[in-house]
Design a protein around this motif. Structure first.
Motif, short mmCIF file in Angstrom:
data_model
loop_
_atom_site.label_atom_id
_atom_site.label_comp_id
_atom_site.label_asym_id
_atom_site.label_seq_id
_atom_site.Cartn_x
_atom_site.Cartn_y
_atom_site.Cartn_z
N GLN A 97 0.85 -1.28 -0.03
CA GLN A 97 0.09 0.02 -0.02
C GLN A 97 0.79 1.13 0.08
N GLY A 98 0.44 2.45 -0.92
CA GLY A 98 1.20 3.42 -1.11
C GLY A 98 2.66 3.32 -1.93
N LYS A 99 2.61 2.30 -2.60
CA LYS A 99 4.10 2.15 -3.09
C LYS A 99 3.51 2.04 -4.70
N LYS A 100 4.38 2.38 -5.56
CA LYS A 100 4.31 2.24 -7.00
C LYS A 100 4.67 0.53 -7.13
N ILE A 101 3.87 -0.03 -8.14
CA ILE A 101 4.18 -1.40 -8.40
C ILE A 101 4.66 -1.58 -9.79
N ILE A 102 6.06 -2.01 -9.92
CA ILE A 102 6.60 -2.42 -11.15
C ILE A 102 6.64 -3.83 -11.41
N LEU A 103 6.04 -4.20 -12.62
CA LEU A 103 5.79 -5.45 -12.78
C LEU A 103 6.79 -6.07 -14.07
N CYS A 104 7.50 -7.14 -13.71
CA CYS A 104 8.39 -7.60 -14.97
C CYS A 104 8.06 -9.19 -15.15
N PRO A 105 7.17 -9.24 -16.23
CA PRO A 105 6.80 -10.36 -16.64
C PRO A 105 7.55 -11.19 -17.54
N ALA A 106 8.59 -12.11 -16.95
CA ALA A 106 9.50 -12.70 -17.81
C ALA A 106 9.89 -13.80 -17.47
N ARG A 107 10.26 -14.92 -18.19
CA ARG A 107 11.05 -16.20 -17.80
C ARG A 107 12.19 -15.75 -17.22
N LEU A 108 12.66 -16.84 -16.19
CA LEU A 108 13.87 -16.29 -15.35
C LEU A 108 15.00 -17.06 -16.14
N VAL A 109 15.30 -16.43 -17.32
CA VAL A 109 16.68 -16.89 -18.01
C VAL A 109 17.68 -15.60 -18.43
N PRO A 110 18.66 -16.07 -18.51
CA PRO A 110 19.70 -14.91 -18.63
C PRO A 110 19.38 -13.79 -19.73
N VAL A 111 18.84 -14.34 -20.78
CA VAL A 111 18.63 -13.50 -22.00
C VAL A 111 17.51 -12.34 -21.86
N LYS A 112 16.60 -12.64 -20.50
CA LYS A 112 15.67 -11.53 -20.27
C LYS A 112 16.29 -10.42 -19.41
N GLY A 113 17.43 -10.70 -18.94
CA GLY A 113 18.15 -9.26 -18.38
C GLY A 113 17.73 -9.05 -17.33
N HIS A 114 17.31 -10.03 -16.58
CA HIS A 114 16.67 -9.41 -15.03
C HIS A 114 17.88 -8.89 -13.94
N ARG A 115 19.02 -9.29 -14.25
CA ARG A 115 20.07 -8.86 -13.26
C ARG A 115 20.35 -7.49 -13.66
N TYR A 116 20.17 -6.96 -14.71
CA TYR A 116 20.20 -5.32 -14.84
C TYR A 116 19.14 -4.67 -14.52
N LEU A 117 17.91 -5.15 -14.52
CA LEU A 117 16.96 -4.80 -13.73
C LEU A 117 17.12 -4.56 -12.22
N ILE A 118 17.60 -5.63 -11.56
CA ILE A 118 17.82 -5.76 -10.13
C ILE A 118 19.07 -4.67 -9.82
N GLU A 119 19.87 -4.58 -10.64
CA GLU A 119 21.02 -3.39 -10.41
C GLU A 119 20.38 -2.19 -10.38
N ALA A 120 19.46 -1.81 -11.43
CA ALA A 120 18.42 -0.54 -11.31
C ALA A 120 17.88 -0.33 -10.15
N LEU A 121 17.09 -1.38 -9.84
CA LEU A 121 16.30 -1.25 -8.73
C LEU A 121 17.02 -1.04 -7.27
N SER A 122 18.18 -1.95 -7.15
CA SER A 122 19.34 -1.55 -6.03
C SER A 122 19.50 0.03 -5.91
N GLU A 123 19.93 0.60 -7.16
CA GLU A 123 20.32 1.87 -7.30
C GLU A 123 19.18 2.96 -6.69
N LEU A 124 18.04 2.67 -6.99
CA LEU A 124 17.01 3.51 -6.75
C LEU A 124 16.45 3.10 -5.17
#
Length: 498
Positions: free
Chosen positions: A216-243
């Motif tokens: 509640q009170g937070k913006k929801i960011i959705l990443c709907p993708a298979r957890l495989v390297p080509v989907k680039g999740h690690r770069y999103l995690i790094e970005a979220l960590s920065e934020l």
């Protein structure tokens, strides 16, 4: 019209092509066509048509391995050998099924495309749809560079001949058409037909999102993708960590399953972002998740024409995506979404910060995204184009030439691999399922499979009474393990490399 759809993976599955095939099948049946589906069964042991015809592909493969192991492994690298045994057993299984009576066969990957072309009647029209470009994907992920020159030759010719096996080739975007032309596929064989979406699950239930209490009170960011390297999740995690270092007004939902789960969870913990990210696993409520979200993100290193972006546009949400493959044919940067370079966590963080801070931009991008979806991505547009393609293929009404040596090994592929002696070392992969799963073995026979990173099944072994398994003659590399015990999940494992 009686139509056979064919797909290498089992169905139902949770990836984009499986979702598309399910939609295609239902819509064709609603239009009065008779539609069957050929695919692996859920255990990856048999090839089946509509749960009515079944061929024991596992048994056939065991026979082929016994028959060809010495002759293949003396000439070709082990990886090529295992790929060939899988392709050849798929083809032999297809030959045991009755394909007569179909007015048209529509394959959805180059593996079944090649198998069908070598097995069907020459008078049955064949369309091959390619939903991805594996050759390009292996270059992006670095897998291509880890292969020997002969293996690289095989990767290219296998996909090229799979595409050329059809009377016509259907692709969802101009980017993929251009890639295939560069590979050597005849341009006049290729038809670009963008995907379509059944919009109702995404456009209905537009009431105010019912967010979970902890968000509640937070913006929801959705990443709907298979957890495989080509989907680039690690770069999103790094970005979220920065934020996360300077704000606490968002939460990211990672919706998808895959062999990278443990690795990504470890990275999330290491970067101190665990409180801002939830891994949801396999989900069947993506429309609701999209409607409940504020921002949709897809940070792919490679993608062709991802359906999830069309769904996101119908949900009228701002989309932030990596500019990979055909994505720029879906999103116009700054107009109906935002694009960033692939593998750029800083750019992801910058654009996410802008979207989190500015509600007006979010609303504007979401509205324009919906306008584009209504104009371009409705399923009716796609189906009209596809039916025209079916009629064009049938109207050609000319027998295709039988493929050379169609009852034996595929020499058209093998003859284009440089001759030489096999010089790679084979490794043993041994292990056992976790203790807490052993009580699920029971009396039923269970199996474990090893796949290469492109999703092709290489070997299958029966699990021993205590859940032990052992694979032999695997070349050095990374693999994915799956089992007929569904709770086993997916595991990525490295063989012969530190």
């Amino acid at each position: 019209m009686k139509i056979l759809l064919a797909y290498y993976r089992y169905s139902p599955h949770t990836n984009g092509p499986s979702t598309y095939i399910d939609t295609l099948r239902k819509d064709l049946e609603n239009k009065g066509h008779t539609v069957d589906l050929l695919s692996h069964d859920q255990k990856w042991l048999n090839i089946q048509i509509a749960n009515q015809q079944t061929a024991d592909k596992h048994r056939l493969k065991c026979e082929l391995i016994h028959r060809f192991q010495t002759s293949y492994t003396a000439k070709y690298p082990l990886w090529i050998y295992w790929r060939e045994m899988e392709r050849y057993s798929l083809e032999q299984a297809v030959r045991q099924l009755d394909l007569n009576g179909y007015d048209l066969i529509h394959c959805h990957d180059f593996m079944t495309g090649r198998a069908m072309a070598r097995s069907k009647s020459p008078r049955t029209p064949l369309i091959v749809s390619l939903h991805n470009f594996k050759f390009h994907e292996t270059k992006v992920t670095g897998e291509f560079d880890e292969k020997t020159r002969r293996e690289q030759q095989y990767m290219k010719i296998e996909e090229y001949l799979g595409a050329m096996s059809g009377d016509l080739v259907a692709v969802p975007c101009k980017w993929l058409k251009n890639q295939l032309i560069q590979m050597g596929v005849t341009p006049t064989k290729i038809e670009v037909i963008p995907y379509g979406i059944v919009k109702e699950p995404y456009t209905q239930n537009k009431k105010k999102p019912a967010k979970q209490e902890q968000h509640q009170g937070k913006k929801i960011i959705l990443c709907p993708a298979r957890l495989v390297p080509v989907k680039g999740h690690r770069y999103l995690i790094e970005a979220l960590s920065e934020l996360r270092r300077d704000r606490d007004d968002f939460h990211c939902l990672m919706a998808g399953e895959g062999p990278e789960l443990h690795t990504l969870q470890q990275l999330t913990d290491k970067l101190g972002a665990a409180s801002a990210i939830s891994f949801l696993g396999k989900r069947h409520d993506i429309p609701q998740l999209m409607n409940d979200s504020d921002i949709i993100v897809l940070p792919s290193l490679h993608d062709t024409f991802p359906l999830v972006l069309l769904e996101g546009q119908f949900s009228a949400k701002p989309i932030l995506a990596a500019n990979a493959g055909g994505i720029k044919e879906i999103i116009s940067d700054g107009a109906d979404g935002m694009l960033v370079p692939s593998a750029d966590s800083e750019a992801l963080a910058e654009k996410l910060r802008l979207l989190l801070d500015d509600e007006a931009i979010r609303l504007q991008l979401g509205k324009r995204a919906l306008d584009k979806a209504i104009k371009h991505w409705d399923i009716s547009f796609h189906m009209a184009s596809l039916e025209r393609l079916y009629e064009r293929c049938k109207a050609q009404n000319r027998p295709s030439h039988p493929l050379s040596s169609s009852t034996g090994p595929d020499l058209e592929i093998l003859n284009q691999i440089d001759p030489g002696m096999a010089d790679d070392t084979g490794f043993i992969l041994a292990g056992e399922i976790p203790p807490h799963l052993r009580n699920q073995l029971g009396r039923q026979k269970h199996y474990i499979h090893v796949y290469d990173l492109s999703g092709v099944l290489l070997q299958t072994k029966a699990l021993g009474p205590e859940g032990a398994y052992e694979f032999h003659h695997l070349p050095a590399g990374s693999y994915v393990l799956k089992s007929t015990l569904e709770s086993f999940g997916n595991q990525t494992i490295c063989v012969g490399r530190s």
